[in-house]
Design an enzyme around this catalytic site. Sequence first.
Site, PDB file in Angstrom:
ATOM      1  N   LYS A  36      21.776 -43.622 109.323  1.00 35.43           N
ATOM      2  CA  LYS A  36      21.391 -44.951 109.855  1.00 35.43           C
ATOM      3  C   LYS A  36      20.140 -44.811 110.718  1.00 35.43           C
ATOM      4  O   LYS A  36      19.788 -43.717 111.161  1.00 35.43           O
ATOM      5  CB  LYS A  36      22.525 -45.553 110.688  1.00 35.43           C
ATOM      6  CG  LYS A  36      22.937 -44.683 111.892  1.00 35.43           C
ATOM      7  CD  LYS A  36      22.115 -44.866 113.136  1.00 35.43           C
ATOM      8  CE  LYS A  36      21.652 -43.557 113.703  1.00 35.43           C
ATOM      9  NZ  LYS A  36      21.988 -43.034 114.916  1.00 35.43           N
ATOM     10  N   GLY A  68      21.487 -33.579 113.093  1.00 42.85           N
ATOM     11  CA  GLY A  68      21.168 -33.522 114.519  1.00 42.85           C
ATOM     12  C   GLY A  68      19.786 -34.080 114.811  1.00 42.85           C
ATOM     13  O   GLY A  68      19.077 -33.570 115.675  1.00 42.85           O
ATOM     14  N   ALA A  69      19.387 -35.129 114.108  1.00 43.64           N
ATOM     15  CA  ALA A  69      18.011 -35.624 114.218  1.00 43.64           C
ATOM     16  C   ALA A  69      17.945 -37.088 114.627  1.00 43.64           C
ATOM     17  O   ALA A  69      16.885 -37.690 114.592  1.00 43.64           O
ATOM     18  CB  ALA A  69      17.314 -35.436 112.875  1.00 43.64           C
ATOM     19  N   GLY A  70      19.071 -37.698 114.995  1.00 44.85           N
ATOM     20  CA  GLY A  70      19.042 -39.102 115.407  1.00 44.85           C
ATOM     21  C   GLY A  70      19.287 -40.080 114.274  1.00 44.85           C
ATOM     22  O   GLY A  70      19.251 -41.288 114.474  1.00 44.85           O
ATOM     23  N   LEU A  71      19.556 -39.551 113.069  1.00 43.21           N
ATOM     24  CA  LEU A  71      19.787 -40.448 111.928  1.00 43.21           C
ATOM     25  C   LEU A  71      21.279 -40.539 111.568  1.00 43.21           C
ATOM     26  O   LEU A  71      21.629 -40.940 110.457  1.00 43.21           O
ATOM     27  CB  LEU A  71      18.965 -40.008 110.711  1.00 43.21           C
ATOM     28  CG  LEU A  71      17.449 -39.975 110.905  1.00 43.21           C
ATOM     29  CD1 LEU A  71      16.746 -39.578 109.612  1.00 43.21           C
ATOM     30  CD2 LEU A  71      16.908 -41.331 111.390  1.00 43.21           C
ATOM     31  N   GLY A  72      22.121 -40.139 112.517  1.00 42.91           N
ATOM     32  CA  GLY A  72      23.551 -40.401 112.332  1.00 42.91           C
ATOM     33  C   GLY A  72      24.259 -39.489 111.343  1.00 42.91           C
ATOM     34  O   GLY A  72      25.213 -39.919 110.685  1.00 42.91           O
ATOM     35  N   SER A 114      26.257 -37.123 112.104  1.00 38.65           N
ATOM     36  CA  SER A 114      27.643 -36.917 112.576  1.00 38.65           C
ATOM     37  C   SER A 114      28.529 -38.059 112.076  1.00 38.65           C
ATOM     38  O   SER A 114      29.655 -37.835 111.627  1.00 38.65           O
ATOM     39  CB  SER A 114      27.694 -36.816 114.104  1.00 38.65           C
ATOM     40  OG  SER A 114      27.183 -37.990 114.697  1.00 38.65           O
ATOM     41  N   GLU A 140      33.734 -39.429 115.328  1.00 39.34           N
ATOM     42  CA  GLU A 140      32.540 -39.472 116.186  1.00 39.34           C
ATOM     43  C   GLU A 140      32.916 -39.139 117.631  1.00 39.34           C
ATOM     44  O   GLU A 140      32.163 -38.469 118.344  1.00 39.34           O
ATOM     45  CB  GLU A 140      31.928 -40.883 116.154  1.00 39.34           C
ATOM     46  CG  GLU A 140      30.915 -41.119 115.063  1.00 39.34           C
ATOM     47  CD  GLU A 140      29.543 -40.535 115.393  1.00 39.34           C
ATOM     48  OE1 GLU A 140      29.345 -39.320 115.158  1.00 39.34           O
ATOM     49  OE2 GLU A 140      28.678 -41.258 115.863  1.00 39.34           O
ATOM     50  N   ASP A 153      27.096 -46.140 114.758  1.00 42.31           N
ATOM     51  CA  ASP A 153      26.705 -45.262 113.648  1.00 42.31           C
ATOM     52  C   ASP A 153      27.770 -45.253 112.555  1.00 42.31           C
ATOM     53  O   ASP A 153      27.452 -45.375 111.369  1.00 42.31           O
ATOM     54  CB  ASP A 153      26.490 -43.821 114.150  1.00 42.31           C
ATOM     55  CG  ASP A 153      25.245 -43.675 115.000  1.00 42.31           C
ATOM     56  OD1 ASP A 153      24.675 -44.704 115.386  1.00 42.31           O
ATOM     57  OD2 ASP A 153      24.851 -42.529 115.277  1.00 42.31           O
TER      58      ASP A 153
HETATM   59  N1  LIG Z   1      26.080 -31.675 106.552  1.00 44.32           N
HETATM   60  C1  LIG Z   1      26.752 -31.351 107.637  1.00 44.32           C
HETATM   61  N2  LIG Z   1      27.601 -30.299 107.630  1.00 44.32           N
HETATM   62  C2  LIG Z   1      28.293 -29.980 108.722  1.00 44.32           C
HETATM   63  N3  LIG Z   1      28.201 -30.607 109.905  1.00 44.32           N
HETATM   64  C3  LIG Z   1      27.373 -31.642 109.985  1.00 44.32           C
HETATM   65  C4  LIG Z   1      26.610 -32.077 108.876  1.00 44.32           C
HETATM   66  N4  LIG Z   1      25.903 -33.143 109.264  1.00 44.32           N
HETATM   67  C5  LIG Z   1      26.208 -33.356 110.566  1.00 44.32           C
HETATM   68  N5  LIG Z   1      27.079 -32.463 111.023  1.00 44.32           N
HETATM   69  C6  LIG Z   1      27.658 -32.382 112.400  1.00 44.32           C
HETATM   70  O1  LIG Z   1      27.054 -33.388 113.187  1.00 44.32           O
HETATM   71  C7  LIG Z   1      26.379 -32.816 114.317  1.00 44.32           C
HETATM   72  C8  LIG Z   1      25.101 -33.580 114.626  1.00 44.32           C
HETATM   73  O2  LIG Z   1      25.453 -34.751 115.272  1.00 44.32           O
HETATM   74  P1  LIG Z   1      24.559 -35.459 116.358  1.00 44.32           P
HETATM   75  O3  LIG Z   1      24.186 -34.522 117.446  1.00 44.32           O
HETATM   76  O4  LIG Z   1      25.272 -36.682 116.722  1.00 44.32           O
HETATM   77  O5  LIG Z   1      23.220 -35.811 115.573  1.00 44.32           O
HETATM   78  P2  LIG Z   1      22.977 -36.899 114.435  1.00 44.32           P
HETATM   79  O6  LIG Z   1      24.235 -37.673 114.278  1.00 44.32           O
HETATM   80  O7  LIG Z   1      21.864 -37.738 114.957  1.00 44.32           O
HETATM   81  O8  LIG Z   1      22.552 -36.156 113.216  1.00 44.32           O
HETATM   82  C9  LIG Z   1      26.098 -31.374 113.898  1.00 44.32           C
HETATM   83  O9  LIG Z   1      26.054 -30.559 115.051  1.00 44.32           O
HETATM   84  C10 LIG Z   1      27.327 -31.040 113.045  1.00 44.32           C
HETATM   85  O10 LIG Z   1      28.398 -30.672 113.852  1.00 44.32           O
HETATM   86  C1  LIG Z   2      22.699 -42.668 121.633  1.00 39.19           C
HETATM   87  C2  LIG Z   2      23.560 -43.466 120.659  1.00 39.19           C
HETATM   88  O1  LIG Z   2      23.319 -44.855 120.912  1.00 39.19           O
HETATM   89  C3  LIG Z   2      23.173 -43.198 119.203  1.00 39.19           C
HETATM   90  C4  LIG Z   2      23.305 -41.761 118.788  1.00 39.19           C
HETATM   91  O2  LIG Z   2      22.858 -41.585 117.445  1.00 39.19           O
HETATM   92  P1  LIG Z   2      22.555 -40.125 116.859  1.00 39.19           P
HETATM   93  O3  LIG Z   2      23.801 -39.305 116.971  1.00 39.19           O
HETATM   94  O4  LIG Z   2      21.440 -39.537 117.677  1.00 39.19           O
HETATM   95  O5  LIG Z   2      22.172 -40.346 115.426  1.00 39.19           O
HETATM   96  C5  LIG Z   2      25.020 -43.155 120.923  1.00 39.19           C
HETATM   97  C6  LIG Z   2      25.989 -44.133 120.280  1.00 39.19           C
HETATM   98  O6  LIG Z   2      25.651 -45.321 120.113  1.00 39.19           O
HETATM   99  O7  LIG Z   2      27.103 -43.703 119.978  1.00 39.19           O
HETATM  100 MG   LIG Z   3      25.406 -38.531 115.821  1.00 42.30          MG
END
Ligand SMILES: Nc1ncnc2c1ncn2[C@@H]1O[C@H](COP(=O)(O)OP(=O)(O)O)[C@@H](O)[C@H]1O
Ligand SMILES: C[C@@](O)(CCOP(=O)(O)O)CC(=O)O
Ligand SMILES: [Mg+2]
Length: 405
Positions: free
Chosen positions: A9, A138-142, A144, A175, A186
């Site tokens: 997202k 882990g790049a802000g695009l959801g 997790s 989440e 997300d």
């Molecule tokens: N393809 C994947 N395989 C395993 N774990 C994943 C994968 N994608 C995401 N994750 C989990 O989600 C975490 C990243 O979440 P987060 O810090 O919220 O960043 P974002 O949701 O923005 O990508 C990773 O540390 C990992 O634990």
């Molecule tokens: C910072 C926040 O607003 C979004 C986090 O998104 P991401 O895990 O960085 O993709 C937290 C949330 O809404 O749960």
């Molecule tokens: Mg996330």
Amino acid sequence: MFVTSAPGKVIIFGEHSAVYNKPAVAAAASSLRSYLLVEPVAEDQVLELNCPNLQFAHKWSTAQLSEITDSHVLVTESQSVLLSNPLLHTIDTQLLSGIDNPLQRSAAQCFLYLYLSIVPSHIRSALRCTLISTLPVGAGLGSSASISVALAHAFLKLTQVPSRDLINQWAFVGETCMHGTPSGIDNTIATFGGALQFTKNDTNGPHELHPKKPIVAVLTYTKIPRSTRTLVSGVRDLYDSMPDIIEPLLDSMAKVALRGSVALEQADLEQVLQLVRVNHGQLVALGVSHPGLELIRNLTTELQIGETKLTGAGGGGCALTFLNESATTNDVEQFKDMLQEKYEYQTFETTLGGLGCSLLELDQLSDPRVQQIVQLFRIPGPNVVMEQVDNILLPGGPADLPWVF
Ligand SMILES: Nc1ncnc2c1ncn2[C@@H]1O[C@H](COP(=O)(O)OP(=O)(O)O)[C@@H](O)[C@H]1O
Ligand SMILES: C[C@@](O)(CCOP(=O)(O)O)CC(=O)O
Ligand SMILES: [Mg+2]
């Protein structure tokens, strides 16, 4: 054997303020997705998780899992879809020893939590689960939330025909395992897709947005690692230390999101651009930007091509750019080339919105097709080949597989 999939997202307005029950606006990045392959395995009494993106693989024996079932899962079952801290603690202390990398540990914790809570012990059988993502992790695009949705969808499917609402409720729990205090925006986008105005704890549910024109944005991935959990807790500390200052800032962010959803629906680009600039400034004030994000903003301003804000939790990760009407193709190419060549960032031009979670039953497909799909999940290293996955698996993509939902 089946595959579930959920999109990433883009938060357009209101990240962080969303955690404090303020409205926020987000849309699916439906071509950037996570996929989960669930296979029965011959090896007895085992639950296996493979995460090639994280170079992580682990097996748990059924005996290890059943000890936990007896003592803790009943607590969760009796409280329905709620996070049980004792279960989370037990998983952490009894099943994650030796998994020290925090990214791998949080993925394993979310996986086990959802599996143990959703799949009752009497229907468990040996399974191999493999997760791959074509969206940056882990790049802000959801990412997790997209894996939480794919896992919740798969485990619910093992027990019943799941509704999207139930998938979303369990994905929120996933989440919560990973972030502590997510807003839920997300997982809601990853489940339902489209574009939404969302407020945590709003009993009316999210409000679907129907923009007059497709929302096209440039996303730039800085490759600067960060953790949502850490950034969200940093904002909490700031809030607790000066609530009289931060609460009005969050209220102002809420107004930006409300005005932003109207501007997006009406395709009022001037207004959207101004609100993007304001929202980024608010996020800077919350302390969640990064010099690597500021340089994308500065370049946008220098080239006068539009406005840029951080998206997601910030601290690195991704920026979102909306182009103004006077931005020429040349300007945009110059912007992308500079970011890619000088800073080694990655840029994507993408239309926001589109499909949420989906399911593909492999039993309906021909054997060669199934083999081809399974091979996509057998990649040895962290580099998921995005084009190959998109060509074969992307819901609504070139292979036109019978995805449902
Ligand atoms: N393809 C994947 N395989 C395993 N774990 C994943 C994968 N994608 C995401 N994750 C989990 O989600 C975490 C990243 O979440 P987060 O810090 O919220 O960043 P974002 O949701 O923005 O990508 C990773 O540390 C990992 O634990
Ligand atoms: C910072 C926040 O607003 C979004 C986090 O998104 P991401 O895990 O960085 O993709 C937290 C949330 O809404 O749960
Ligand atoms: Mg996330």
